[in-house]
Write an enzyme that holds these catalytic residues in place. Structure first.
Site, PDB file in Angstrom:
ATOM      1  N   GLY A  84       0.829  -1.202   0.000  1.00  0.00           N
ATOM      2  CA  GLY A  84       0.000   0.000   0.000  1.00  0.00           C
ATOM      3  C   GLY A  84       0.858   1.245   0.000  1.00  0.00           C
ATOM      4  O   GLY A  84       1.995   1.236   0.464  1.00  0.00           O
ATOM      5  N   ASP A  88      -0.955  11.560   0.634  1.00  0.00           N
ATOM      6  CA  ASP A  88      -1.847  12.387   1.439  1.00  0.00           C
ATOM      7  C   ASP A  88      -1.856  13.844   0.973  1.00  0.00           C
ATOM      8  O   ASP A  88      -0.810  14.469   0.803  1.00  0.00           O
ATOM      9  CB  ASP A  88      -1.421  12.358   2.916  1.00  0.00           C
ATOM     10  CG  ASP A  88      -1.627  11.002   3.581  1.00  0.00           C
ATOM     11  OD1 ASP A  88      -2.098  10.069   2.916  1.00  0.00           O
ATOM     12  OD2 ASP A  88      -1.319  10.896   4.787  1.00  0.00           O
ATOM     13  N   GLN A 141     -10.345   9.623   6.881  1.00  0.00           N
ATOM     14  CA  GLN A 141      -9.273  10.432   7.465  1.00  0.00           C
ATOM     15  C   GLN A 141      -9.034  11.659   6.605  1.00  0.00           C
ATOM     16  O   GLN A 141      -8.834  11.520   5.383  1.00  0.00           O
ATOM     17  CB  GLN A 141      -7.986   9.604   7.571  1.00  0.00           C
ATOM     18  CG  GLN A 141      -6.751  10.401   7.929  1.00  0.00           C
ATOM     19  CD  GLN A 141      -6.905  11.125   9.263  1.00  0.00           C
ATOM     20  OE1 GLN A 141      -7.299  10.535  10.257  1.00  0.00           O
ATOM     21  NE2 GLN A 141      -6.637  12.425   9.280  1.00  0.00           N
ATOM     22  N   TYR A 147      -6.893   7.267  -0.114  1.00  0.00           N
ATOM     23  CA  TYR A 147      -6.518   6.102   0.706  1.00  0.00           C
ATOM     24  C   TYR A 147      -7.738   5.539   1.441  1.00  0.00           C
ATOM     25  O   TYR A 147      -7.945   4.325   1.488  1.00  0.00           O
ATOM     26  CB  TYR A 147      -5.442   6.556   1.689  1.00  0.00           C
ATOM     27  CG  TYR A 147      -4.797   5.485   2.532  1.00  0.00           C
ATOM     28  CD1 TYR A 147      -3.680   4.795   2.060  1.00  0.00           C
ATOM     29  CD2 TYR A 147      -5.258   5.206   3.809  1.00  0.00           C
ATOM     30  CE1 TYR A 147      -3.054   3.842   2.854  1.00  0.00           C
ATOM     31  CE2 TYR A 147      -4.642   4.259   4.609  1.00  0.00           C
ATOM     32  CZ  TYR A 147      -3.527   3.580   4.119  1.00  0.00           C
ATOM     33  OH  TYR A 147      -2.912   2.635   4.922  1.00  0.00           O
TER      34      TYR A 147
HETATM   35  N1  CAA Z   1      -6.102  14.118  12.546  1.00  0.00           N
HETATM   36  C1  CAA Z   1      -6.608  15.266  13.007  1.00  0.00           C
HETATM   37  N2  CAA Z   1      -6.244  16.469  12.552  1.00  0.00           N
HETATM   38  C2  CAA Z   1      -5.326  16.538  11.574  1.00  0.00           C
HETATM   39  C3  CAA Z   1      -4.779  15.370  11.012  1.00  0.00           C
HETATM   40  C4  CAA Z   1      -5.169  14.127  11.556  1.00  0.00           C
HETATM   41  N3  CAA Z   1      -4.669  12.951  11.133  1.00  0.00           N
HETATM   42  N4  CAA Z   1      -3.919  15.738  10.056  1.00  0.00           N
HETATM   43  C5  CAA Z   1      -3.934  17.085  10.006  1.00  0.00           C
HETATM   44  N5  CAA Z   1      -4.768  17.580  10.932  1.00  0.00           N
HETATM   45  C6  CAA Z   1      -5.015  18.977  11.215  1.00  0.00           C
HETATM   46  C7  CAA Z   1      -3.710  19.740  11.501  1.00  0.00           C
HETATM   47  O1  CAA Z   1      -3.316  19.604  12.857  1.00  0.00           O
HETATM   48  C8  CAA Z   1      -4.104  21.160  11.174  1.00  0.00           C
HETATM   49  O2  CAA Z   1      -4.873  21.688  12.232  1.00  0.00           O
HETATM   50  P1  CAA Z   1      -4.799  23.284  12.557  1.00  0.00           P
HETATM   51  O3  CAA Z   1      -5.346  23.959  11.342  1.00  0.00           O
HETATM   52  O4  CAA Z   1      -5.649  23.386  13.785  1.00  0.00           O
HETATM   53  O5  CAA Z   1      -3.345  23.572  12.811  1.00  0.00           O
HETATM   54  C9  CAA Z   1      -5.041  20.979   9.967  1.00  0.00           C
HETATM   55  O6  CAA Z   1      -5.507  19.620  10.038  1.00  0.00           O
HETATM   56  C10 CAA Z   1      -4.359  21.173   8.654  1.00  0.00           C
HETATM   57  O7  CAA Z   1      -3.156  20.381   8.633  1.00  0.00           O
HETATM   58  P2  CAA Z   1      -1.797  20.923   7.965  1.00  0.00           P
HETATM   59  O8  CAA Z   1      -1.386  22.267   8.537  1.00  0.00           O
HETATM   60  O9  CAA Z   1      -0.803  19.808   8.029  1.00  0.00           O
HETATM   61  O10 CAA Z   1      -2.318  21.216   6.488  1.00  0.00           O
HETATM   62  P3  CAA Z   1      -1.774  20.714   5.123  1.00  0.00           P
HETATM   63  O11 CAA Z   1      -2.740  21.150   4.097  1.00  0.00           O
HETATM   64  O12 CAA Z   1      -0.334  21.089   4.973  1.00  0.00           O
HETATM   65  O13 CAA Z   1      -1.810  19.112   5.205  1.00  0.00           O
HETATM   66  C11 CAA Z   1      -2.756  16.966   5.615  1.00  0.00           C
HETATM   67  C12 CAA Z   1      -3.023  18.466   5.499  1.00  0.00           C
HETATM   68  C13 CAA Z   1      -2.424  16.414   4.220  1.00  0.00           C
HETATM   69  C14 CAA Z   1      -4.036  16.324   6.109  1.00  0.00           C
HETATM   70  C15 CAA Z   1      -1.516  16.711   6.521  1.00  0.00           C
HETATM   71  O14 CAA Z   1      -1.722  17.320   7.769  1.00  0.00           O
HETATM   72  C16 CAA Z   1      -1.311  15.223   6.770  1.00  0.00           C
HETATM   73  O15 CAA Z   1      -0.628  14.558   6.008  1.00  0.00           O
HETATM   74  N6  CAA Z   1      -1.883  14.729   7.871  1.00  0.00           N
HETATM   75  C17 CAA Z   1      -1.819  13.318   8.222  1.00  0.00           C
HETATM   76  C18 CAA Z   1      -2.950  12.565   7.580  1.00  0.00           C
HETATM   77  C19 CAA Z   1      -2.916  11.164   8.116  1.00  0.00           C
HETATM   78  O16 CAA Z   1      -3.316  10.908   9.236  1.00  0.00           O
HETATM   79  N7  CAA Z   1      -2.414  10.216   7.287  1.00  0.00           N
HETATM   80  C20 CAA Z   1      -2.265   8.846   7.733  1.00  0.00           C
HETATM   81  C21 CAA Z   1      -0.940   8.345   7.259  1.00  0.00           C
HETATM   82  S1  CAA Z   1      -0.526   6.768   8.016  1.00  0.00           S
HETATM   83  C22 CAA Z   1      -1.469   5.674   7.163  1.00  0.00           C
HETATM   84  O17 CAA Z   1      -2.148   5.962   6.240  1.00  0.00           O
HETATM   85  C23 CAA Z   1      -1.405   4.257   7.667  1.00  0.00           C
HETATM   86  C24 CAA Z   1      -2.740   3.831   8.161  1.00  0.00           C
HETATM   87  O18 CAA Z   1      -3.383   3.018   7.513  1.00  0.00           O
HETATM   88  C25 CAA Z   1      -3.204   4.328   9.457  1.00  0.00           C
END
Ligand code: CAA
Length: 241
Positions: A84, A88, A141, A147
């Site tokens: 996978g 994001d 998410q 995803y």
């Molecule tokens: N849960 C809750 N809040 C989240 C979040 C999450 N997972 N990810 C981001 N946020 C929040 C941030 O804290 C931020 O909040 P504020 O505005 O209050 O500061 C807001 O969302 C925007 O985030 P960014 O400043 O990072 O904004 P961006 O546009 O640069 O990026 C994003 C947005 C792409 C969602 C980035 O934050 C990101 O990659 N987040 C992680 C997403 C995630 O959880 N991916 C899982 C990867 S692991 C996986 O996929 C394996 C699995 O099966 C579990």
């Protein structure tokens, strides 16, 4: 004779732990990988598990790769769909390539991997198909419309194929890990991990790849013959499906 298991994305992260656990459980394991030759060679050197390079998003590549595994090891009894990727980004910024690459690798790979082996499993009246879905396919998410859609699709595939295959001795199940300590999760921005994700995990830590691997070994075993179409959740209490 040892049962034969193929693990996609089986040389790194959760997949490597699955390959090793199945080998320890007495299976003859083939570890597929997509691109990282150095990691695959290191894995092979460490474990002795044969590695096979092909792209799970290509039907022709899966057909050819699976044929090679069967020529080397024998008929395939267990398929673990683990490979996978993530791309994001918020949906309003998502490019078509970020959508299609995730759907092709994470979801279309299930067709590509299972279709070539299902007839053999049906004829031999035994099979285990185990797919590593995700908590984010269950709850959705932000940043992961691609995803989450793929991972939810994997659960639907599992439920449908389980019904079709039950009478042939084939079980089809999904595992939904939460956030596991792998490179994929380490790619999440550190402050997002610490501020948003870790506080949501009641167990208070990331999961370990081996904790997912043990679920796979159980679902592959004869002991799990009555379990099919199910979704086994392993997420530290983060989401109660
Ligand atoms: N849960 C809750 N809040 C989240 C979040 C999450 N997972 N990810 C981001 N946020 C929040 C941030 O804290 C931020 O909040 P504020 O505005 O209050 O500061 C807001 O969302 C925007 O985030 P960014 O400043 O990072 O904004 P961006 O546009 O640069 O990026 C994003 C947005 C792409 C969602 C980035 O934050 C990101 O990659 N987040 C992680 C997403 C995630 O959880 N991916 C899982 C990867 S692991 C996986 O996929 C394996 C699995 O099966 C579990």
């Amino acid at each position: 004779m040892a049962r034969v298991a193929v693990v996609t994305g089986g040389t790194r992260g959760i997949g490597a732990a699955i390959s090793k656990a199945l080998k320890a459980g007495g299976y003859s394991v083939a570890a597929n990988y997509g691109g990282n030759d150095d990691a695959a060679q290191a894995f092979n050197g460490e474990t002795g598990i044969p590695v096979y390079k092909w792209d799970v998003s290509s039907y022709e590549a899966c057909e050819a790769g699976l044929k090679q595994v069967e020529a080397d090891l024998g008929p395939i009894d267990v398929v673990v769909n683990n490979a996978g990727i993530t791309r994001d980004t918020m949906f309003h910024r998502m490019k078509p390539e970020q959508w299609t690459s995730v759907i092709n690798t994470n979801l279309n790979s299930l067709f590509n991997m299972c279709r070539p082996v299902i007839e053999g499993m049906r004829a031999r009246r035994f099979g285990r198909i185990i797919t590593i879905s995700s908590i984010n396919g269950q709850k959705g998410q932000m940043g992961q419309t691609n995803y989450s859609a793929a991972k939810a699709g994997e659960i639907g595939f599992t439920k449908a194929l389980a019904q079709e295959s039950a009478k042939s001795g084939i079980t089809v199940n999904a595992i939904c890990p939460g956030y596991i300590a792998t490179e994929m999760v380490k790619a999440v921005p550190q402050e997002v991990l610490e501020r948003n994700i870790l506080p949501q995990i009641p167990v208070g830590r990331l999961g370990e790849p081996e904790e997912v691997a043990r679920c796979v070994v159980f679902l592959a075993s004869d002991d799990a013959g009555f379990i099919t179409g199910s979704t086994l959740t392993a997420n530290g209490g983060q989401y109660l499906a």
